[in-house]
Design a protein around this motif. Structure first.
Motif, mmCIF file in Angstrom:
data_model
loop_
_atom_site.group_PDB
_atom_site.id
_atom_site.type_symbol
_atom_site.label_atom_id
_atom_site.label_comp_id
_atom_site.label_asym_id
_atom_site.label_seq_id
_atom_site.Cartn_x
_atom_site.Cartn_y
_atom_site.Cartn_z
ATOM 1 N N LEU A 101 0.864 -1.176 0.000
ATOM 2 C CA LEU A 101 0.000 0.000 0.000
ATOM 3 C C LEU A 101 0.899 1.223 0.000
ATOM 4 C CD1 LEU A 101 -2.778 1.407 0.408
ATOM 5 C CD2 LEU A 101 -2.375 1.168 2.868
ATOM 6 N N THR A 102 0.699 2.112 -0.964
ATOM 7 C CA THR A 102 1.476 3.335 -1.021
ATOM 8 C C THR A 102 0.616 4.492 -0.548
ATOM 9 O OG1 THR A 102 2.767 2.475 -2.877
ATOM 10 C CG2 THR A 102 2.825 4.863 -2.516
ATOM 11 N N LEU A 103 1.117 5.169 0.468
ATOM 12 C CA LEU A 103 0.452 6.355 1.003
ATOM 13 C C LEU A 103 1.244 7.580 0.590
ATOM 14 C CD1 LEU A 103 -0.312 4.899 4.541
ATOM 15 C CD2 LEU A 103 -1.874 5.076 2.605
ATOM 16 N N ILE A 104 0.862 8.735 1.074
ATOM 17 C CA ILE A 104 1.532 9.973 0.673
ATOM 18 C C ILE A 104 3.019 9.937 0.988
ATOM 19 C CG2 ILE A 104 1.664 12.468 1.094
ATOM 20 C CD1 ILE A 104 -1.372 12.385 1.580
ATOM 21 N N ASN A 105 3.381 9.522 2.186
ATOM 22 C CA ASN A 105 4.777 9.583 2.606
ATOM 23 C C ASN A 105 5.433 8.233 2.860
ATOM 24 O OD1 ASN A 105 4.883 12.427 2.589
ATOM 25 N ND2 ASN A 105 3.792 12.463 4.541
ATOM 26 N N SER A 106 4.729 7.147 2.630
ATOM 27 C CA SER A 106 5.339 5.852 2.926
ATOM 28 C C SER A 106 4.735 4.727 2.079
ATOM 29 C CB SER A 106 5.183 5.521 4.409
ATOM 30 O OG SER A 106 3.824 5.391 4.740
ATOM 31 N N ARG A 107 5.485 3.665 2.016
ATOM 32 C CA ARG A 107 5.037 2.451 1.342
ATOM 33 C C ARG A 107 5.023 1.354 2.403
ATOM 34 N NH1 ARG A 107 8.293 2.089 -3.080
ATOM 35 N NH2 ARG A 107 6.681 3.143 -4.250
ATOM 36 N N ILE A 108 3.868 0.707 2.568
ATOM 37 C CA ILE A 108 3.706 -0.311 3.601
ATOM 38 C C ILE A 108 3.510 -1.656 2.903
ATOM 39 C CG2 ILE A 108 2.301 -1.097 5.532
ATOM 40 C CD1 ILE A 108 1.491 1.914 5.838
ATOM 41 N N THR A 109 4.356 -2.609 3.250
ATOM 42 C CA THR A 109 4.262 -3.956 2.686
ATOM 43 C C THR A 109 3.923 -4.933 3.802
ATOM 44 O OG1 THR A 109 5.891 -3.422 0.988
ATOM 45 C CG2 THR A 109 5.488 -5.758 1.405
ATOM 46 N N THR A 110 2.859 -5.675 3.604
ATOM 47 C CA THR A 110 2.461 -6.716 4.541
ATOM 48 C C THR A 110 2.709 -8.067 3.885
ATOM 49 O OG1 THR A 110 0.739 -5.293 5.471
ATOM 50 C CG2 THR A 110 0.566 -7.660 5.915
ATOM 51 N N THR A 111 3.438 -8.928 4.582
ATOM 52 C CA THR A 111 3.752 -10.260 4.084
ATOM 53 C C THR A 111 3.202 -11.283 5.061
ATOM 54 O OG1 THR A 111 5.798 -9.389 3.138
ATOM 55 C CG2 THR A 111 5.618 -11.782 3.331
ATOM 56 N N VAL A 112 2.506 -12.287 4.549
ATOM 57 C CA VAL A 112 1.993 -13.361 5.393
ATOM 58 C C VAL A 112 2.570 -14.693 4.928
ATOM 59 C CG1 VAL A 112 -0.154 -12.193 6.029
ATOM 60 C CG2 VAL A 112 -0.116 -13.652 4.019
ATOM 61 N N GLN A 113 2.809 -15.571 5.902
ATOM 62 C CA GLN A 113 3.261 -16.918 5.616
ATOM 63 C C GLN A 113 2.130 -17.865 6.019
ATOM 64 O OE1 GLN A 113 5.386 -14.967 7.798
ATOM 65 N NE2 GLN A 113 6.344 -14.175 5.965
ATOM 66 N N LEU A 114 1.776 -18.753 5.095
ATOM 67 C CA LEU A 114 0.719 -19.734 5.310
ATOM 68 C C LEU A 114 1.273 -21.125 5.068
ATOM 69 C CD1 LEU A 114 -1.978 -18.146 2.969
ATOM 70 C CD2 LEU A 114 -1.890 -17.894 5.446
#
Length: 134
Positions: A101-114
C-alpha cells in the motif's frame, strides 16, 4: 515502557504505537501447544502437521458421533484418532503472499506466511514493513 516484539500488552495505564490489545499474527501467538489424551486418540503420537483451533470442533464431533455442521471451517484430525488408519493426508505446502500500500509519505508492505495442508490454510506468521518515500 518500550514495545517488545511479539508481546501483546493488555494491562497498562497508557499505550504507545505497537502496544495495542487486538492481538497479532506473530509466531508466538500462532504456534501453540495442544495435547489430547484418551481412548479415541493415538498413544505417543507427535503430530507435526499444521492444526488450528478450528480443527478441534470437527474432531470432537467425529468422536461423539456427530455429523459435521455446515459452516465449520476446520478439518478432522484423522491422523490423531486411534480409530482411523489414516496417516498424514498430504505434505504441507508453504505459501508466502505480500501486498503493498502506497500512502503519501510511505510504502507499507504486509507479508503473510501460510501453510496449505489437507485442503485448509493455516496462518504461520506475518510481517509489516513501512518505508518512507522521499
Amino acid at each position: 515502557m518500550h514495545p517488545v516484539p511479539g508481546v501483546i500488552y493488555s494491562d497498562a495505564d497508557h499505550f504507545t504505537t505497537g502496544m495495542g490489545m487486538h492481538g497479532t499474527a506473530g509466531a508466538r501467538e500462532l504456534h501453540n501447544f495442544c495435547t489430547a489424551i484418551g481412548p479415541d486418540f493415538r498413544r505417543g503420537l507427535v503430530d507435526n502437521a499444521p492444526t488450528g483451533n478450528a480443527d478441534i470442533a470437527p474432531t470432537v464431533g467425529v468422536i461423539l458421533g456427530r455429523a459435521p455442521t455446515g459452516g465449520a471451517t476446520g478439518r478432522i484430525l484423522r491422523e490423531a484418532l486411534s480409530s482411523s488408519g489414516s496417516k498424514r493426508p498430504s505434505q504441507p505446502e508453504p505459501v508466502t503472499a505480500a501486498t503493498t500500500l502506497t500512502l503519501i509519505n510511505s510504502r507499507i508492505t504486509t507479508t503473510v506466511q501460510l501453510t496449505r495442508y489437507a485442503g485448509h490454510e493455516y496462518l504461520d506468521g506475518s510481517q509489516v514493513q513501512s518505508l518512507p518515500l522521499k
